[in-house]
Design a protein around this motif. Structure first.
Motif, short mmCIF file in Angstrom:
data_model
loop_
_atom_site.label_atom_id
_atom_site.label_comp_id
_atom_site.label_asym_id
_atom_site.label_seq_id
_atom_site.Cartn_x
_atom_site.Cartn_y
_atom_site.Cartn_z
N VAL A 286 -15.54 125.62 70.22
CA VAL A 286 -14.97 125.84 71.55
C VAL A 286 -15.13 127.30 71.97
O VAL A 286 -15.57 127.60 73.08
N SER B 78 -10.08 121.82 70.10
CA SER B 78 -8.86 122.14 70.85
C SER B 78 -8.68 121.11 71.95
O SER B 78 -9.65 120.76 72.63
N PRO B 79 -7.46 120.61 72.16
CA PRO B 79 -7.23 119.67 73.27
C PRO B 79 -7.33 120.39 74.61
O PRO B 79 -7.32 121.62 74.69
N ASP B 80 -7.37 119.61 75.67
CA ASP B 80 -7.56 120.19 77.00
C ASP B 80 -6.38 121.05 77.43
O ASP B 80 -6.57 122.03 78.16
N PHE B 81 -5.17 120.73 76.98
CA PHE B 81 -4.00 121.49 77.42
C PHE B 81 -3.79 122.76 76.61
O PHE B 81 -2.88 123.53 76.89
N ASN C 127 -7.49 113.32 69.34
CA ASN C 127 -7.99 114.45 70.15
C ASN C 127 -6.86 115.38 70.57
O ASN C 127 -6.88 115.95 71.67
N SER C 128 -5.88 115.54 69.69
CA SER C 128 -4.75 116.43 69.99
C SER C 128 -4.50 117.34 68.80
O SER C 128 -3.39 117.38 68.25
N SER D 16 -5.83 125.89 76.14
CA SER D 16 -7.04 126.47 76.74
C SER D 16 -7.37 127.82 76.11
O SER D 16 -6.59 128.77 76.19
#
Length: 362
Positions: free
Chosen positions: A105, A37-40, A269-270, A42
């Motif tokens: 994650v 999962s990308p950082d944005f 990474n998206s 969550s």
């Protein structure tokens, strides 16, 4: 009642409650695991259960789409409005309640494991990004079910889809048989070949994406939905305590972990990669069959009458062209009919005029 009896009763009740909790936990052992999962986007770590019928809404929300009903689930935190992942990959594994993937994650228990599809999400992607032709791939190798839309028809045209094609692919160069530790699995058993065929499909999807890296650079999000049932067949043939089932479970966990990492890296990474593990679905899924390599638009799953899309982006232009052309043709017919009705053949028609002159000369 004496104090000793009260303590004995308390101990019995404690054991009973513990046993009930263990049994309940075993019933709801199916899980949803977020591999990447990308950082944005969550995901909060916790034991919040999610219903199987809410998985399509969860996928839609991770891609930045709206849903009809709010998802009252604390596992997904609201993200930024102007960022969306470039792709979402959902893998459904039947025949096992959980897989050992330590690099994930987050993981959540799955309640009410009813069958579901991502047709509604695919329809949203197609309607919003029709001009960009996003990749929509829905694949179930065991049922030979494949549905592709947009650029997927060109990217995955060489992907083996039937069991016969996949098994032939296993004997070619670059097969997963050369790199997997088969251990107790056999290359000749039908159930083993079904499982290995699904692993081969995951490998080929990654290889094709590496060959078409331009997919990760466009502005339209891509959607992948894969359903694997090889473990379910191994459990039915050999049993869950068999070495074949244990070896296949370990292989699949490792392959899925690497598959998620590869796709995540290819899309910069998206990408959101989820794995749903279901022992057995509670109800059979009835779907309308699709032909292999079908490229027609999907129907509207939100309508009980199987209605098509209301319009596309060119609807207004086409409507105005047809409307004014019909009005012009109708006016032309009316004017022509009026002139013909009020025409004097002796003066307005050259045929009758020449005939009258000839008669007078005679």
């Amino acid at each position: 009642m004496s104090l000793t009896n009260c303590r004995r009763m308390e101990a019995v009740l404690s054991v009973a409650f513990a046993l009930c909790f263990f049994i309940t936990s075993g019933v709801h052992a199916d899980s949803l695991t977020v591999l990447q999962s990308p950082d944005f986007v969550s995901f909060q770590k916790g034991d919040w259960p999610i219903s199987g019928e809410k998985i399509p809404d969860l996928v839609a929300l991770t891609m930045g789409f709206s849903v009809k009903e709010d998802l009252a689930w604390p596992g997904l935190k609201a993200g930024p409005l102007f960022q969306r992942p470039r792709a979402n990959v959902l893998v459904v594994v039947r025949g096992v309640d959980s897989l050992d993937m330590p690099n994930s994650v987050a993981s959540y228990p799955l309640e009410n494991p009813v069958p579901f599809t991502l047709d509604s999400v695919a329809e949203t992607v197609h309607s919003l990004f029709a001009e960009d032709t996003p990749v929509v791939l829905q694949l179930a190798p065991s049922e030979e079910r494949l549905y592709m839309l947009g650029k997927a028809n060109a990217v995955f045209e060489d992907l083996p889809v039937t069991l016969q094609q996949i098994r032939a692919r296993l004997s070619q160069d670059g097969s997963v048989l050369a790199s997997l530790p088969l251990n107790s699995l056999s290359r000749n058993a039908e159930a083993d070949l079904l499982f290995l065929s699904e692993v081969q499909v995951l490998h080929d999807i990654t290889a094709l994406l590496q060959r078409h890296k331009h997919l990760a650079k466009d502005h339209s999000p891509d959607l992948y939905s894969l359903e694997l049932s090889g473990l379910e067949e191994l459990s039915r043939v050999y049993g869950q305590d068999s070495p074949q089932y244990r070896d296949a479970t370990a292989i699949l966990a490792t392959v899925l972990q690497k598959f998620g990492e590869d796709v995540y890296g290819l899309y910069g990474n998206s990408t959101v990669v989820e794995v749903v593990t279901v022992k057995t679905f509670q109800a059979p899924l009835t779907r309308k069959s699709r032909s292999i390599l079908e490229s027609k638009q999907i129907s509207n799953p939100g309508s009980p009458y199987n209605l098509a899309y209301k319009y596309n982006f060119q609807y207004a232009v086409i409507f105005n062209i047809v409307l004014w052309l019909m009005i012009a043709l109708a006016l032309a017919v009316i004017v022509t009919s009026y002139n013909l009705w009020n025409m004097d053949p002796g003066y307005d028609s050259i045929i009758y005029r020449m005939t009258n002159q000839k008669i007078r000369m005679d």
